[in-house]
Design a protein around this motif. Structure first.
Motif, PDB file in Angstrom:
ATOM      1  N   LYS A 147      20.995 -45.009  -7.147  1.00 21.22           N
ATOM      2  CA  LYS A 147      21.028 -43.830  -6.484  1.00 21.22           C
ATOM      3  C   LYS A 147      22.338 -43.702  -5.716  1.00 21.22           C
ATOM      4  O   LYS A 147      22.781 -44.375  -4.835  1.00 21.22           O
ATOM      5  CB  LYS A 147      19.729 -43.587  -5.494  1.00 21.22           C
ATOM      6  CG  LYS A 147      19.816 -42.088  -4.980  1.00 21.22           C
ATOM      7  CD  LYS A 147      18.439 -42.206  -4.151  1.00 21.22           C
ATOM      8  CE  LYS A 147      18.244 -40.826  -3.357  1.00 21.22           C
ATOM      9  NZ  LYS A 147      16.894 -40.592  -2.637  1.00 21.22           N
ATOM     10  N   ASP A 183      11.058 -34.889  -6.854  1.00 22.75           N
ATOM     11  CA  ASP A 183      12.135 -34.005  -6.659  1.00 22.75           C
ATOM     12  C   ASP A 183      13.390 -34.766  -7.022  1.00 22.75           C
ATOM     13  O   ASP A 183      14.390 -34.134  -7.295  1.00 22.75           O
ATOM     14  CB  ASP A 183      12.171 -34.301  -4.914  1.00 22.75           C
ATOM     15  CG  ASP A 183      11.297 -33.021  -4.391  1.00 22.75           C
ATOM     16  OD1 ASP A 183      10.532 -32.215  -5.119  1.00 22.75           O
ATOM     17  OD2 ASP A 183      10.512 -33.456  -3.398  1.00 22.75           O
ATOM     18  N   ALA A 184      13.484 -36.143  -7.195  1.00 18.30           N
ATOM     19  CA  ALA A 184      14.705 -36.792  -7.607  1.00 18.30           C
ATOM     20  C   ALA A 184      14.913 -36.652  -8.967  1.00 18.30           C
ATOM     21  O   ALA A 184      16.167 -36.392  -9.536  1.00 18.30           O
ATOM     22  CB  ALA A 184      14.552 -38.241  -7.263  1.00 18.30           C
ATOM     23  N   ILE A 199      14.185 -33.638 -10.662  1.00 15.16           N
ATOM     24  CA  ILE A 199      14.670 -32.412 -10.775  1.00 15.16           C
ATOM     25  C   ILE A 199      16.088 -32.245 -10.287  1.00 15.16           C
ATOM     26  O   ILE A 199      16.813 -31.610 -10.947  1.00 15.16           O
ATOM     27  CB  ILE A 199      13.881 -31.448  -9.742  1.00 15.16           C
ATOM     28  CG1 ILE A 199      12.356 -31.175 -10.355  1.00 15.16           C
ATOM     29  CG2 ILE A 199      14.688 -30.116  -9.597  1.00 15.16           C
ATOM     30  CD1 ILE A 199      11.388 -30.642  -9.418  1.00 15.16           C
ATOM     31  N   GLN A 200      16.550 -33.119  -9.479  1.00 12.32           N
ATOM     32  CA  GLN A 200      18.052 -33.148  -9.007  1.00 12.32           C
ATOM     33  C   GLN A 200      18.799 -33.986  -9.994  1.00 12.32           C
ATOM     34  O   GLN A 200      19.998 -33.485 -10.381  1.00 12.32           O
ATOM     35  CB  GLN A 200      18.325 -33.831  -7.819  1.00 12.32           C
ATOM     36  CG  GLN A 200      19.408 -33.841  -6.958  1.00 12.32           C
ATOM     37  CD  GLN A 200      19.947 -32.216  -6.602  1.00 12.32           C
ATOM     38  OE1 GLN A 200      19.166 -31.670  -5.862  1.00 12.32           O
ATOM     39  NE2 GLN A 200      21.080 -31.734  -7.317  1.00 12.32           N
ATOM     40  N   TYR A 201      18.287 -34.843 -10.781  1.00 14.97           N
ATOM     41  CA  TYR A 201      19.025 -35.705 -11.675  1.00 14.97           C
ATOM     42  C   TYR A 201      19.274 -34.885 -12.793  1.00 14.97           C
ATOM     43  O   TYR A 201      20.199 -34.834 -13.439  1.00 14.97           O
ATOM     44  CB  TYR A 201      17.901 -36.673 -11.981  1.00 14.97           C
ATOM     45  CG  TYR A 201      18.315 -37.786 -13.144  1.00 14.97           C
ATOM     46  CD1 TYR A 201      19.542 -38.595 -12.990  1.00 14.97           C
ATOM     47  CD2 TYR A 201      17.960 -37.802 -14.362  1.00 14.97           C
ATOM     48  CE1 TYR A 201      19.604 -39.573 -14.159  1.00 14.97           C
ATOM     49  CE2 TYR A 201      18.056 -38.292 -15.228  1.00 14.97           C
ATOM     50  CZ  TYR A 201      19.298 -39.580 -15.162  1.00 14.97           C
ATOM     51  OH  TYR A 201      19.657 -40.163 -16.421  1.00 14.97           O
ATOM     52  N   ALA A 224      19.257 -31.424 -12.895  1.00 12.68           N
ATOM     53  CA  ALA A 224      20.278 -30.475 -12.210  1.00 12.68           C
ATOM     54  C   ALA A 224      21.759 -30.902 -12.368  1.00 12.68           C
ATOM     55  O   ALA A 224      22.646 -30.159 -12.700  1.00 12.68           O
ATOM     56  CB  ALA A 224      19.868 -29.947 -11.029  1.00 12.68           C
ATOM     57  N   ASP A 225      21.828 -32.016 -11.874  1.00  9.02           N
ATOM     58  CA  ASP A 225      23.095 -32.728 -11.766  1.00  9.02           C
ATOM     59  C   ASP A 225      23.811 -33.016 -13.116  1.00  9.02           C
ATOM     60  O   ASP A 225      24.957 -32.727 -13.250  1.00  9.02           O
ATOM     61  CB  ASP A 225      23.321 -34.057 -11.126  1.00  9.02           C
ATOM     62  CG  ASP A 225      22.977 -34.106  -9.555  1.00  9.02           C
ATOM     63  OD1 ASP A 225      22.902 -32.699  -9.063  1.00  9.02           O
ATOM     64  OD2 ASP A 225      22.692 -35.014  -8.961  1.00  9.02           O
ATOM     65  N   ASN A 280      24.844 -29.389 -14.430  1.00  8.91           N
ATOM     66  CA  ASN A 280      26.121 -29.004 -13.728  1.00  8.91           C
ATOM     67  C   ASN A 280      27.127 -29.857 -14.164  1.00  8.91           C
ATOM     68  O   ASN A 280      28.455 -29.208 -14.542  1.00  8.91           O
ATOM     69  CB  ASN A 280      25.900 -29.179 -12.229  1.00  8.91           C
ATOM     70  CG  ASN A 280      24.696 -27.956 -11.585  1.00  8.91           C
ATOM     71  OD1 ASN A 280      24.694 -27.083 -12.043  1.00  8.91           O
ATOM     72  ND2 ASN A 280      24.391 -28.545 -10.660  1.00  8.91           N
ATOM     73  N   GLN A 338      12.267 -24.998 -10.188  1.00 10.43           N
ATOM     74  CA  GLN A 338      13.194 -25.734  -9.363  1.00 10.43           C
ATOM     75  C   GLN A 338      14.568 -26.089  -9.937  1.00 10.43           C
ATOM     76  O   GLN A 338      15.651 -25.986  -9.182  1.00 10.43           O
ATOM     77  CB  GLN A 338      12.613 -26.703  -8.429  1.00 10.43           C
ATOM     78  CG  GLN A 338      11.452 -26.369  -7.483  1.00 10.43           C
ATOM     79  CD  GLN A 338      11.109 -27.404  -6.689  1.00 10.43           C
ATOM     80  OE1 GLN A 338      11.660 -28.511  -6.501  1.00 10.43           O
ATOM     81  NE2 GLN A 338       9.926 -27.116  -5.958  1.00 10.43           N
ATOM     82  N   ILE A 339      14.770 -26.483 -11.052  1.00 11.43           N
ATOM     83  CA  ILE A 339      15.973 -26.897 -11.590  1.00 11.43           C
ATOM     84  C   ILE A 339      17.087 -25.587 -11.596  1.00 11.43           C
ATOM     85  O   ILE A 339      17.932 -25.754 -11.237  1.00 11.43           O
ATOM     86  CB  ILE A 339      15.785 -27.127 -13.379  1.00 11.43           C
ATOM     87  CG1 ILE A 339      15.062 -28.844 -13.076  1.00 11.43           C
ATOM     88  CG2 ILE A 339      17.195 -27.591 -13.778  1.00 11.43           C
ATOM     89  CD1 ILE A 339      14.904 -29.313 -14.457  1.00 11.43           C
ATOM     90  N   LYS A 366      18.805 -25.153  -8.607  1.00 16.11           N
ATOM     91  CA  LYS A 366      20.130 -26.136  -8.278  1.00 16.11           C
ATOM     92  C   LYS A 366      21.264 -25.945  -9.195  1.00 16.11           C
ATOM     93  O   LYS A 366      21.962 -26.853  -8.941  1.00 16.11           O
ATOM     94  CB  LYS A 366      19.504 -27.415  -8.471  1.00 16.11           C
ATOM     95  CG  LYS A 366      18.181 -27.598  -7.554  1.00 16.11           C
ATOM     96  CD  LYS A 366      17.754 -28.901  -7.220  1.00 16.11           C
ATOM     97  CE  LYS A 366      16.329 -28.885  -6.389  1.00 16.11           C
ATOM     98  NZ  LYS A 366      16.934 -29.169  -5.048  1.00 16.11           N
TER      99      LYS A 366
END
Length: 475
Positions: free
Chosen positions: A99, A189-190, A192-194, A196-197, A200, A232-233, A236
């Motif tokens: 992480k 949550d992690a 979803i951020q993974y 999205a990152d 991006n 949520q994706i 972000k």
């Protein structure tokens, strides 16, 4: 014509007086008389009803045998000569294995090189992102140090800080006692951020991701969680970054895929969160037909995002095992991706292109040559039903004015006098192009022309343990 018929009748009368007979049938190539079943014709009817769309691509998620120094040649074979609609690419756990510590070499070493080459070869190619298993993110030494053994990395499509693992005793691998890892809690949550990152990052490199696998074989997310991911994706994503269509669950087999579909709550919006319902057939447990039925009942396209079973290095095996592909079409699958498209020069069971690691020599396998005929004549078209005679597997497609008819004779005996009947369709022209493959022919088969036809049918003896492709231009 009337005069010719009178002459034939007269000759028949004269010869009958001598106890002889004469063939009064018309030459092949015209309408000709109907051949009665008593003549042992094997009828194969091709339906006029158009069924599911066809959407075919290749797999480049593992790049074990990809070579950057021949990237353009490999890309051309995958998405230009072979007119694929999409390429399956990796979301690499190595990028953020721990992480907060991001390692761009996870993408710059080969994945981005490959994607750029694909885009150059085919500017319209679409990218389908799928999570690469966690084990691929470690060296042998790292696996032994962190997980206790090179074979002991937990099966996971995401890093261990997202899909947490706990030790529960020990077990033995190759006689060595190692930790026994069990699934812990998923940090949604992690995750979803993974994702999205990742999107991006790809957007910053100029790549649009059209499809995204919510998981890969291991069902780490359920339909309720996918609904949250879908919502949520997108919130972000950086400006201009595409929200891909979500594919799932890309299950290990049909049985697990059906169970996942059955868990969807159709009353709270979960069904709207997933765009495509997918499976693999890593093993054949369950029913491909039932998977398709379940997906269709929810108004979703059924995909197989890793087609297993079509394997072989020897030409005969590659031909005979194509049955797996035809059965998927017959069952109603819309989208399909190969598995391990690029392989070593000596050949590999699923691979279609075999490349030498040193000198760049490339072999197009028999699977490749067969798949190219399918893809280039069918992608963007529709499947149509076709009869399946004993000992044979068939498939048929329509795209524009091209009717593709395939028949695999699994028997050690010829199928004699097979008559393909096209119903209301009419053949244009006086001949049909066809290609045949068997173990005695080159990998690209043998292409010929057939003239034994009427406007609405054609006949051919189908050789033993052979595959035939008829490319029929229809009015």
């Amino acid at each position: 014509m009337k005069k010719n018929i009178l002459v034939l009748v007269f000759l028949a009368m004269v010869l009958s007086c001598k106890g002889e007979s004469i063939d009064t049938s018309l030459p092949s190539g015209g309408e000709g008389p109907e051949i009665p079943d008593s003549e042992e014709v094997i009828p194969v009817n091709v339906s006029e009803t158009e069924k599911q769309d066809i959407y075919l691509g290749i797999d480049a998620e593992r790049l074990w045998y990809w070579k950057n120094y021949i990237k353009d040649e490999l890309a051309d074979l995958g998405v230009k000569e072979l007119q694929s609609k999409f390429v399956r690419v990796a979301i690499n756990c190595k990028y953020e294995r721990e992480k907060g510590g991001k390692d761009e070499t996870a993408y710059t070493e080969d994945i981005l090189v490959m994607m750029e080459a694909m885009k150059k070869a085919n500017p319209n190619i679409e990218f389908f992102a799928s999570p690469r298993p966690l084990g691929e993110a470690y060296t042998k030494e790292e696996k032994e140090k962190i997980w206790g053994h090179e074979k002991n990395v937990p099966w996971s499509p995401v890093p261990a800080w997202i899909m947490k693992f706990k030790q529960n005793g020990t077990k033995k691998i190759d006689g060595v006692e190692v930790p026994k890892w069990v699934d812990g809690e998923l940090d949604l949550d992690a995750l979803i951020q993974y994702y999205a990152d990742y999107l991006n990052y790809m957007g910053s490199k100029g790549f649009k991701i059209t499809y995204l696998d919510v998981t890969n074989e291991k069902a780490i997310v359920n339909p309720a969680q996918v609904k949250i991911m879908n919502e949520q994706i997108r919130s972000k994503l950086d400006p201009g970054v595409n929200m891909p269509k979500l594919i799932g669950p890309s299950s290990w087999n049909y049985k697990r895929g059906i169970a996942w579909i059955n868990s969807i709550n159709t009353g709270n919006g979960e069904v709207n969160a997933i765009d495509i319902l997918s499976t693999h057939n890593t093993n054949e447990e369950g029913s491909r037909e039932n998977f398709v039925k379940k997906a269709q009942e929810l108004g979703k396209a059924p995909w197989n995002t890793e087609v297993h079973g079509w394997i072989g290095i020897e030409t005969k095996d590659e031909i005979m095992n194509s049955e797996s592909l035809w059965n998927h079409f017959r069952a109603g699958f819309v989208g399909m991706s190969t598995w391990l498209f690029y392989g070593p020069f000596a050949g590999k069971n699923h691979s279609m292109i075999w490349a030498h690691w040193q000198d760049g020599r490339i072999i197009k396998s028999t699977k490749y040559e067969i798949f190219k005929k399918v893809v280039n004549n069918v992608n963007g078209g529709k499947y149509v039903d076709i009869d399946m005679p004993n000992s044979a597997v068939t498939a048929a497609f329509i795209k524009g004015n091209i009717l593709s008819v395939w028949i695999l004779n699994k028997s050690q005996d010829d199928l004699k006098n097979v008559e393909f009947r096209l119903g209301g369709r009419k053949i244009k022209g006086s001949s049909i192009e066809y290609t045949v493959w068997n173990e005695n022919l080159p990998k690209y088969g043998s292409s010929k022309e057939l003239t034994n036809m009427t406007q609405k049918s054609f006949k051919q003896t189908i050789g033993a343990e052979s595959l035939y492709f008829f490319k029929v231009e229809v009015e």
